[in-house]
Design a protein around this motif. Sequence first.
Motif, PDB file in Angstrom:
ATOM      1  N   GLU A 233       1.277  -1.391  -0.461  1.00 35.09           N
ATOM      2  CA  GLU A 233       0.055  -0.490  -0.019  1.00 35.09           C
ATOM      3  C   GLU A 233       0.924   1.287   0.029  1.00 35.09           C
ATOM      4  O   GLU A 233       0.585   2.127  -0.773  1.00 35.09           O
ATOM      5  N   ALA A 234       1.939   0.815   0.806  1.00 37.95           N
ATOM      6  CA  ALA A 234       2.674   2.716   1.045  1.00 37.95           C
ATOM      7  C   ALA A 234       3.466   3.123  -0.103  1.00 37.95           C
ATOM      8  O   ALA A 234       3.850   3.853  -0.459  1.00 37.95           O
ATOM      9  N   LEU A 235       3.742   1.869  -1.180  1.00 32.21           N
ATOM     10  CA  LEU A 235       4.474   2.197  -2.325  1.00 32.21           C
ATOM     11  C   LEU A 235       3.397   2.541  -3.161  1.00 32.21           C
ATOM     12  O   LEU A 235       3.854   3.903  -4.291  1.00 32.21           O
ATOM     13  N   TRP A 236       2.176   1.624  -3.460  1.00 33.62           N
ATOM     14  CA  TRP A 236       1.352   2.105  -4.371  1.00 33.62           C
ATOM     15  C   TRP A 236       0.681   3.746  -4.233  1.00 33.62           C
ATOM     16  O   TRP A 236       0.592   4.492  -4.886  1.00 33.62           O
ATOM     17  N   PHE A 237       0.887   3.969  -2.560  1.00 32.86           N
ATOM     18  CA  PHE A 237       0.221   5.502  -2.176  1.00 32.86           C
ATOM     19  C   PHE A 237       1.603   6.202  -2.975  1.00 32.86           C
ATOM     20  O   PHE A 237       1.159   7.564  -3.288  1.00 32.86           O
ATOM     21  N   THR A 238       2.524   6.484  -2.285  1.00 26.30           N
ATOM     22  CA  THR A 238       4.206   6.789  -3.278  1.00 26.30           C
ATOM     23  C   THR A 238       3.726   7.075  -4.028  1.00 26.30           C
ATOM     24  O   THR A 238       3.687   8.270  -5.163  1.00 26.30           O
ATOM     25  N   ASP A 239       3.554   6.136  -5.280  1.00 23.97           N
ATOM     26  CA  ASP A 239       3.398   6.555  -6.484  1.00 23.97           C
ATOM     27  C   ASP A 239       2.246   7.866  -6.870  1.00 23.97           C
ATOM     28  O   ASP A 239       2.280   8.419  -7.753  1.00 23.97           O
ATOM     29  N   ARG A 240       0.831   7.746  -6.054  1.00 26.84           N
ATOM     30  CA  ARG A 240      -0.248   8.664  -6.125  1.00 26.84           C
ATOM     31  C   ARG A 240       0.403   9.877  -5.856  1.00 26.84           C
ATOM     32  O   ARG A 240       0.102  11.334  -6.611  1.00 26.84           O
ATOM     33  N   MET A 241       0.958  10.024  -5.228  1.00 24.10           N
ATOM     34  CA  MET A 241       2.064  10.790  -4.377  1.00 24.10           C
ATOM     35  C   MET A 241       2.385  11.974  -4.467  1.00 24.10           C
ATOM     36  O   MET A 241       2.630  13.045  -4.949  1.00 24.10           O
ATOM     37  N   VAL A 242       3.327  11.017  -5.124  1.00 27.93           N
ATOM     38  CA  VAL A 242       4.810  11.453  -6.027  1.00 27.93           C
ATOM     39  C   VAL A 242       4.159  13.220  -7.613  1.00 27.93           C
ATOM     40  O   VAL A 242       4.710  14.201  -7.837  1.00 27.93           O
ATOM     41  N   GLU A 243       2.821  11.889  -8.290  1.00 28.00           N
ATOM     42  CA  GLU A 243       2.325  13.299  -9.168  1.00 28.00           C
ATOM     43  C   GLU A 243       1.814  14.358  -8.789  1.00 28.00           C
ATOM     44  O   GLU A 243       1.470  15.382  -9.642  1.00 28.00           O
TER      45      GLU A 243
END
Length: 367
Positions: free
Chosen positions: A198-208
């Motif tokens: 979840e943390a890695l998926w969330f990171t990819d969204r937040m980098v955007e």
Amino acid sequence: MPIQEMTVWDTAVEVAQGSRNRYGGATTLERVVVRLTDDDGAEGWGEAAPLMYITKETGSDMAATLRGATPRIRGQEADELLAALDDAADFTGLGAARTALEIAAIDLAAKINETPFSHVFGGHKRTSVALDAPIGLLPPDEAVRKAEPLVDKVITTLKVKSGVDAEADAERLVRLRERFGPGIKLRTDANGGFTPEEALWFTDRMVEIDLEHFEQPVLPSEEKHIDVFREIRARGMQVALDESLFSIDDARRLVDMEACDIGLIKIAKFGGPRNAWEVARVFDAAGKSALLSSPYESYIAKSAGFALALSLENADRAHELAHLLDEEPYAAWSHSISNGKFTLADATGHGAVGIPARVEKIARTTV
């Protein structure tokens, strides 16, 4: 002059915490307030709250320990007390109790010596710091409504809670970015609530959406937590850590392992301002950021945190020193908060004093 009296108030107030996190919202806050008075009537004020979900000490434990120390403290000079603070009591497992006493002793010594509280850290390097404001686990539209008056007050950094539902948490932050645009910094704190995936998926969204940093993505109990932190950083997101940071050894290990960019400094976790300063210096020396956080205390402890923040080399982050609860203040300070900044007043000590009559109103016991 010798310390003549130490007053300890064990306080508790009912609150409706507006910034709910994955642990839930606080309904009762315990805080212990300490006043040291010397033979000339000079006063030093200290305060600390047992950190919910982090330490096991209670306000009653803190107060009992400090009251037991009173006979050993009475008759000492403030500087003498600071030189041998751990002789006053057994503070094992009672970091918040030690913090309240140390803040009061530094405040009294600074007033006697006519110096600011920051003198104990080598002196302040600036006269103001930027502040953030908290947004809890709210639906996106409610989060925007809560943020609008904060942004109107020139708050330029919002700390948004996450860690419960990765998709819903991401939507909350995306909606805030859409509403306020790039002029507002957004940071998020999961309190370790995500799984590594979840943390890695969330990171990819937040980098955007150009998130400033991601605080405590997973807990240190997660077997591969260091790998997760490193991978998040590799994906272009800065990592801040709180639940992973309890000592100077933790700080050194996290820096050496390149696991983070920011350390959250809650003074009570480290047993007092001087220990917290040493932890903060580890991040400072590595070119990283130390971010002062005082979410539950009044003006007294916040002023001590402010003094530490003013003394850091790296000043690139908004600090968490304006998370004020909806309650009648039981302390006053000479500093000011306006236009999203905490600005230093010309004062000796930390610049805050308790209001005894109001402290008495919320005290369960007083000695």
